[in-house]
Design a protein around this motif. Structure first.
Motif, short mmCIF file in Angstrom:
data_model
loop_
_atom_site.label_atom_id
_atom_site.label_comp_id
_atom_site.label_asym_id
_atom_site.label_seq_id
_atom_site.Cartn_x
_atom_site.Cartn_y
_atom_site.Cartn_z
N UNK A 116 0.81 -1.22 0.00
CA UNK A 116 0.00 0.00 0.00
C UNK A 116 0.84 1.27 0.00
N UNK A 117 1.97 1.25 0.71
CA UNK A 117 2.76 2.46 0.91
C UNK A 117 4.06 2.47 0.13
N UNK A 118 4.43 1.34 -0.46
CA UNK A 118 5.67 1.27 -1.20
C UNK A 118 6.81 0.73 -0.34
N UNK A 123 8.09 -0.18 4.98
CA UNK A 123 8.86 -0.72 6.09
C UNK A 123 8.96 0.23 7.28
N UNK A 124 9.02 1.53 7.01
CA UNK A 124 9.10 2.50 8.11
C UNK A 124 7.83 2.47 8.97
N UNK A 125 6.69 2.49 8.31
CA UNK A 125 5.42 2.49 9.06
C UNK A 125 5.23 1.16 9.77
N UNK A 126 5.60 0.08 9.10
CA UNK A 126 5.52 -1.24 9.73
C UNK A 126 6.33 -1.29 11.03
N UNK A 372 -3.30 5.67 7.23
CA UNK A 372 -2.05 5.20 6.62
C UNK A 372 -1.93 5.78 5.21
N UNK A 373 -3.06 5.70 4.46
CA UNK A 373 -3.11 6.28 3.12
C UNK A 373 -4.57 6.47 2.77
N UNK A 377 -2.81 9.69 -0.85
CA UNK A 377 -2.02 10.53 0.05
C UNK A 377 -1.67 9.76 1.31
N UNK A 378 -0.38 9.58 1.56
CA UNK A 378 0.05 8.84 2.75
C UNK A 378 0.04 9.75 3.98
N UNK A 379 -0.23 9.14 5.13
CA UNK A 379 -0.32 9.85 6.41
C UNK A 379 -1.31 11.01 6.30
#
Length: 413
Positions: A116-118, A123-126, A372-373, A377-379
């Motif tokens: 979903x986020x690339x 990985x950062x959000x995870x 999350x998205x 648009x993320x965040x």
């Protein structure tokens, strides 16, 4: 609506990957299962219960409940509990069940964030999710996060109302998003029914699951869908309700209407739906498990009287004493910006007056201070969210104070 009457020790069933990490908890005996009695929803002791809660989205692109990169499940649930709310409408996408059924098992949350986020932000959000929720790991799947949310809600004495929000995981809702109506681009009817069955059955392991909404905001716009009318609604919704009741006869089944779930007139009145079809409670062996749900977003309203008559005629008439089908009606979505003074305007104050006055349930949109998205648009900043962007506190304490007044009035009623 009512205080919890009884406690008992019961182990919360969780998948093995979570059970080893989570501390053992005592499940609250929440006087389930629920049933309906004319316009009332009642717990297993016969006491009337009013839904007073908040929407917690989990049906967008990542397909897990929002906010876990900013806060622990426990802390989020504690904030809901602090308002004395008694239910959470937890949304899910059919795509999650399609992955489980067709692709050899559910997707891990690690892979879900990456997709979903690339591969840069995913990985950062995870990792942020793991920091706040160390019970999860690289093997944790999306459905296991739903299990963990349900378990924590149960631990803190809050019910779960599941809601099928979308077929394809994404932000909802629009007339061209492929999720509008039966047979639309992503709205595979067989997969929809299968997904509802799966979640109803899976939810048997959640002691606090009391209900499920069959579909959020049915609407026109399908490219290749079935005819958009009440006869089609009846032909598709009733068999789905039958399947859900067979899968889990203990839970209530919420039926939504047309035009983004703003209209349910012929269900309340028993009018002809077309082709001689009529919705009549007397035709259902599980009539005491059926509830109607409506949405309302008349944020530009200037007259409460017009709002009242509109809501009544569009579905709340079913709570009256002379309706053809006397049923509970729950306002499962309403809301407004928390960033300013909308809580003082006609729309907010009218809803605040009507719901306790009608002694009917409601679930406000929305808990999320951010997503999350959302729509690419993320965040994404959610100004309608009760919580602030990082889920650490309330966005607008004055608006929350007004909401608390509505909560207290509904619980007292």
């Amino acid at each position: 609506m009512r205080s919890l009457q009884l406690l008992f020790a019961a182990a919360v069933a969780l998948p093995a990957v979570l059970a080893a990490a989570l501390p053992s908890v005592s499940a609250l005996a929440l006087n389930t299962p629920f049933k309906t009695n004319k316009q009332w929803i009642q717990d297993s002791t016969g006491k009337n219960f009013t839904y007073v809660g908040v929407n917690w989205p989990g049906a967008a692109d990542v397909m897990i409940p929002e906010g876990l990169q900013y806060a622990s499940i426990e802390s989020i649930v504690s904030k809901i509990k602090s308002l004395k709310m008694n239910v959470v409408r937890l949304t899910f996408a059919i795509e999650m069940i399609d992955n489980i059924k067709d692709n050899g098992g559910d997707v891990t949350i690690q892979n879900a964030f990456n997709k979903a986020l690339g591969t840069t932000n995913g990985p950062k959000v995870y990792q942020q999710v793991l920091e706040n929720n160390p019970q999860f790991n690289e093997k944790t799947t999306r459905i296991q996060v739903f299990d963990a949310v349900a378990a924590e809600l149960n631990k803190q004495g809050i019910y779960v109302h599941l809601d099928n929000h979308m077929s394809k995981g994404a932000w909802c809702c629009g007339s061209g998003d492929g999720n509008t109506w039966f047979g639309d681009t992503y709205f595979n009817v067989n997969n929809w029914k299968r997904g509802l069955q799966y979640m109803a059955d899976h939810g048997k392991s959640w002691p606090n699951l009391i209900s499920i909404g069959l579909r959020n905001e049915l609407r026109s716009g399908a490219t290749n869908g079935l005819p958009y009318n009440w006869a089609t609604w009846y032909d598709q919704v009733i068999p789905a309700a039958d399947l859900v009741n067979q899968a889990n006869p203990n839970i209530l089944i919420f039926l939504s209407g047309l035009d983004y779930d703003t209209k349910l007139e012929p269900i309340a009145t028993g009018a002809d739906l077309g082709s001689g079809k009529k919705f009549l409670l007397t035709n259902f062996k599980y009539a005491n498990k059926l509830v109607l749900e409506l949405h309302n977003y008349q944020n530009d309203a200037t007259d409460c009287g017009s709002m009242e008559s509109g809501l009544w005629n569009n579905g709340f008439r079913a709570t009256g004493t002379i309706a053809a089908n006397i049923m509970p009606v729950v306002l499962t979505e309403f809301g407004f910006s928390q960033a300013g003074t909308d809580y003082t305007k006609t729309y907010a104050t009218c809803i605040k007056k009507l719901m306790p006055q009608w002694k009917t349930g409601w679930i406000v949109w929305v808990l999320s201070g951010s997503y999350y998205i959302r729509s690419g648009t993320q965040d994404y900043e959610e100004t309608w969210g009760l919580l602030n962007h990082n889920w650490s506190g309330w966005r607008n304490t004055a608006a929350i104070s007004a909401l608390q007044g509505m909560i207290d009035a509904s619980l007292k009623g």
